[in-house]
Design a protein around this motif. Structure first.
Motif, mmCIF file in Angstrom:
data_model
loop_
_atom_site.group_PDB
_atom_site.id
_atom_site.type_symbol
_atom_site.label_atom_id
_atom_site.label_comp_id
_atom_site.label_asym_id
_atom_site.label_seq_id
_atom_site.Cartn_x
_atom_site.Cartn_y
_atom_site.Cartn_z
ATOM 1 N N SER A 278 0.833 -1.185 0.000
ATOM 2 C CA SER A 278 0.000 0.000 0.000
ATOM 3 C C SER A 278 0.873 1.242 0.000
ATOM 4 C CB SER A 278 -0.911 0.035 1.234
ATOM 5 O OG SER A 278 -1.791 -1.061 1.253
ATOM 6 N N CYS A 279 0.371 2.292 -0.596
ATOM 7 C CA CYS A 279 1.042 3.580 -0.619
ATOM 8 C C CYS A 279 0.006 4.636 -0.286
ATOM 9 C CB CYS A 279 1.676 3.844 -1.981
ATOM 10 S SG CYS A 279 2.338 5.507 -2.204
ATOM 11 N N ALA A 280 0.087 5.162 0.915
ATOM 12 C CA ALA A 280 -0.825 6.206 1.347
ATOM 13 C C ALA A 280 -0.250 7.563 0.985
ATOM 14 C CB ALA A 280 -1.060 6.112 2.852
ATOM 15 N N ALA A 281 -1.029 8.353 0.279
ATOM 16 C CA ALA A 281 -0.575 9.652 -0.189
ATOM 17 C C ALA A 281 -1.237 10.763 0.603
ATOM 18 C CB ALA A 281 -0.875 9.824 -1.674
ATOM 19 N N SER A 282 -0.456 11.760 0.929
ATOM 20 C CA SER A 282 -0.968 12.981 1.526
ATOM 21 C C SER A 282 -0.411 14.164 0.756
ATOM 22 C CB SER A 282 -0.609 13.080 3.006
ATOM 23 O OG SER A 282 0.800 13.094 3.191
ATOM 24 N N GLY A 283 -1.218 15.188 0.609
ATOM 25 C CA GLY A 283 -0.791 16.356 -0.142
ATOM 26 C C GLY A 283 -0.843 16.175 -1.650
ATOM 27 N N SER A 284 -1.377 15.066 -2.105
ATOM 28 C CA SER A 284 -1.503 14.767 -3.522
ATOM 29 C C SER A 284 -2.675 13.820 -3.716
ATOM 30 C CB SER A 284 -0.218 14.147 -4.065
ATOM 31 O OG SER A 284 -0.320 13.881 -5.457
ATOM 32 N N ILE A 285 -3.405 14.001 -4.798
ATOM 33 C CA ILE A 285 -4.555 13.152 -5.102
ATOM 34 C C ILE A 285 -4.116 12.125 -6.129
ATOM 35 C CG2 ILE A 285 -6.924 13.080 -5.944
ATOM 36 C CD1 ILE A 285 -7.188 16.005 -5.042
ATOM 37 N N VAL A 286 -4.117 10.860 -5.739
ATOM 38 C CA VAL A 286 -3.528 9.827 -6.586
ATOM 39 C C VAL A 286 -4.278 9.654 -7.894
ATOM 40 C CG1 VAL A 286 -2.489 8.631 -4.629
ATOM 41 C CG2 VAL A 286 -4.781 7.962 -5.409
ATOM 42 N N ARG A 287 -5.569 9.882 -7.915
ATOM 43 C CA ARG A 287 -6.330 9.701 -9.141
ATOM 44 C C ARG A 287 -6.049 10.784 -10.168
ATOM 45 N NH1 ARG A 287 -10.767 13.174 -9.324
ATOM 46 N NH2 ARG A 287 -11.401 14.035 -7.299
ATOM 47 N N LEU A 288 -5.389 11.844 -9.787
ATOM 48 C CA LEU A 288 -5.054 12.922 -10.698
ATOM 49 C C LEU A 288 -3.616 12.842 -11.196
ATOM 50 C CD1 LEU A 288 -6.805 15.948 -8.964
ATOM 51 C CD2 LEU A 288 -7.696 14.435 -10.734
ATOM 52 N N SER A 289 -2.894 11.829 -10.806
ATOM 53 C CA SER A 289 -1.492 11.689 -11.150
ATOM 54 C C SER A 289 -1.210 10.308 -11.711
ATOM 55 C CB SER A 289 -0.612 11.913 -9.922
ATOM 56 O OG SER A 289 -0.846 13.175 -9.339
ATOM 57 N N THR A 290 -0.136 10.218 -12.469
ATOM 58 C CA THR A 290 0.431 8.917 -12.760
ATOM 59 C C THR A 290 1.172 8.437 -11.519
ATOM 60 O OG1 THR A 290 0.636 9.267 -15.138
ATOM 61 C CG2 THR A 290 2.097 7.647 -14.154
ATOM 62 N N MET A 291 0.806 7.274 -11.042
ATOM 63 C CA MET A 291 1.434 6.685 -9.876
ATOM 64 C C MET A 291 2.128 5.399 -10.284
ATOM 65 S SD MET A 291 0.623 8.863 -7.493
ATOM 66 C CE MET A 291 1.172 7.941 -6.050
ATOM 67 N N LEU B 142 11.296 0.325 -12.872
ATOM 68 C CA LEU B 142 9.842 0.398 -12.867
ATOM 69 C C LEU B 142 9.235 -0.991 -12.786
ATOM 70 C CD1 LEU B 142 7.239 2.147 -13.263
ATOM 71 C CD2 LEU B 142 7.483 1.681 -15.707
ATOM 72 N N VAL B 143 8.272 -1.150 -11.909
ATOM 73 C CA VAL B 143 7.512 -2.380 -11.781
ATOM 74 C C VAL B 143 6.153 -2.246 -12.447
ATOM 75 C CG1 VAL B 143 6.455 -4.011 -10.179
ATOM 76 C CG2 VAL B 143 8.688 -2.999 -9.654
ATOM 77 N N ALA B 144 5.439 -1.184 -12.118
ATOM 78 C CA ALA B 144 4.100 -0.973 -12.648
ATOM 79 C C ALA B 144 3.732 0.486 -12.491
ATOM 80 C CB ALA B 144 3.072 -1.856 -11.932
ATOM 81 N N GLU B 145 2.853 0.961 -13.350
ATOM 82 C CA GLU B 145 2.362 2.317 -13.236
ATOM 83 C C GLU B 145 0.903 2.373 -13.650
ATOM 84 O OE1 GLU B 145 4.704 4.845 -15.740
ATOM 85 O OE2 GLU B 145 4.095 3.855 -17.591
ATOM 86 N N ILE B 146 0.211 3.370 -13.138
ATOM 87 C CA ILE B 146 -1.182 3.593 -13.480
ATOM 88 C C ILE B 146 -1.379 5.087 -13.683
ATOM 89 C CG2 ILE B 146 -1.856 3.626 -11.036
ATOM 90 C CD1 ILE B 146 -4.573 2.423 -11.948
ATOM 91 N N THR B 147 -2.017 5.455 -14.788
ATOM 92 C CA THR B 147 -2.228 6.858 -15.101
ATOM 93 C C THR B 147 -3.499 7.366 -14.449
ATOM 94 O OG1 THR B 147 -3.551 6.560 -17.105
ATOM 95 C CG2 THR B 147 -1.153 6.405 -17.338
ATOM 96 N N SER B 148 -3.709 8.664 -14.563
ATOM 97 C CA SER B 148 -4.922 9.266 -14.027
ATOM 98 C C SER B 148 -6.175 8.748 -14.717
ATOM 99 C CB SER B 148 -4.852 10.788 -14.140
ATOM 100 O OG SER B 148 -4.747 11.193 -15.492
#
Length: 118
Positions: A21-34, A47-53
């Motif tokens: 799990s990766c808990a984000a604060s100060g950033s909205i994960v659905r609006l970023s490539t994570m 890089l293992v995996a990425e997901i876009t907005s």
């Protein structure tokens, strides 16, 4: 200040599963490539995996069919489900916010250790 905090790492036997799990604060994960990266001893961070907005995903060939990246928008949390783990998956796993396509940079969490015993 944006902060990414990974959790869920640990020791697992070959063939086992873990969910990071990766808990984000100060950033909205659905609006970023994570993304999830990993770094094994003596190796470069990769890089293992990425997901876009928009929800598109990409995986390293070495983990395709075994790992799944996802996000929970309500919890503002990124996940990496890891199944059929192999010893070569042993590494420190890092959560990242990737804004390079927007002229930005990668923002890293501190990492969580995953060890797969043989």
């Amino acid at each position: 200040q944006v902060q990414l905090v990974e959790s869920g790492g640990g020791l697992v036997q070959t063939g086992g599963s873990l969910r990071l799990s990766c808990a984000a604060s100060g950033s909205i994960v659905r609006l970023s490539t994570m993304a999830w990266y990993r770094q094994a001893p003596g190796q470069q961070r990769a890089l293992v995996a990425e997901i876009t907005s928009l929800g598109s995903t990409n995986y390293a060939d070495s983990v395709k069919g075994r790992f799944t990246i996802s996000r929970d928008n309500a919890k503002n949390t990124l996940y990496l489900q890891m199944n059929s783990l192999k010893p070569e998956d042993t590494a420190v796993y890092y959560c990242a916010r990737d804004r390079r396509q927007l002229g930005g940079t990668l923002l890293w969490g501190q990492g969580t250790q995953v060890t797969v015993s043989s």
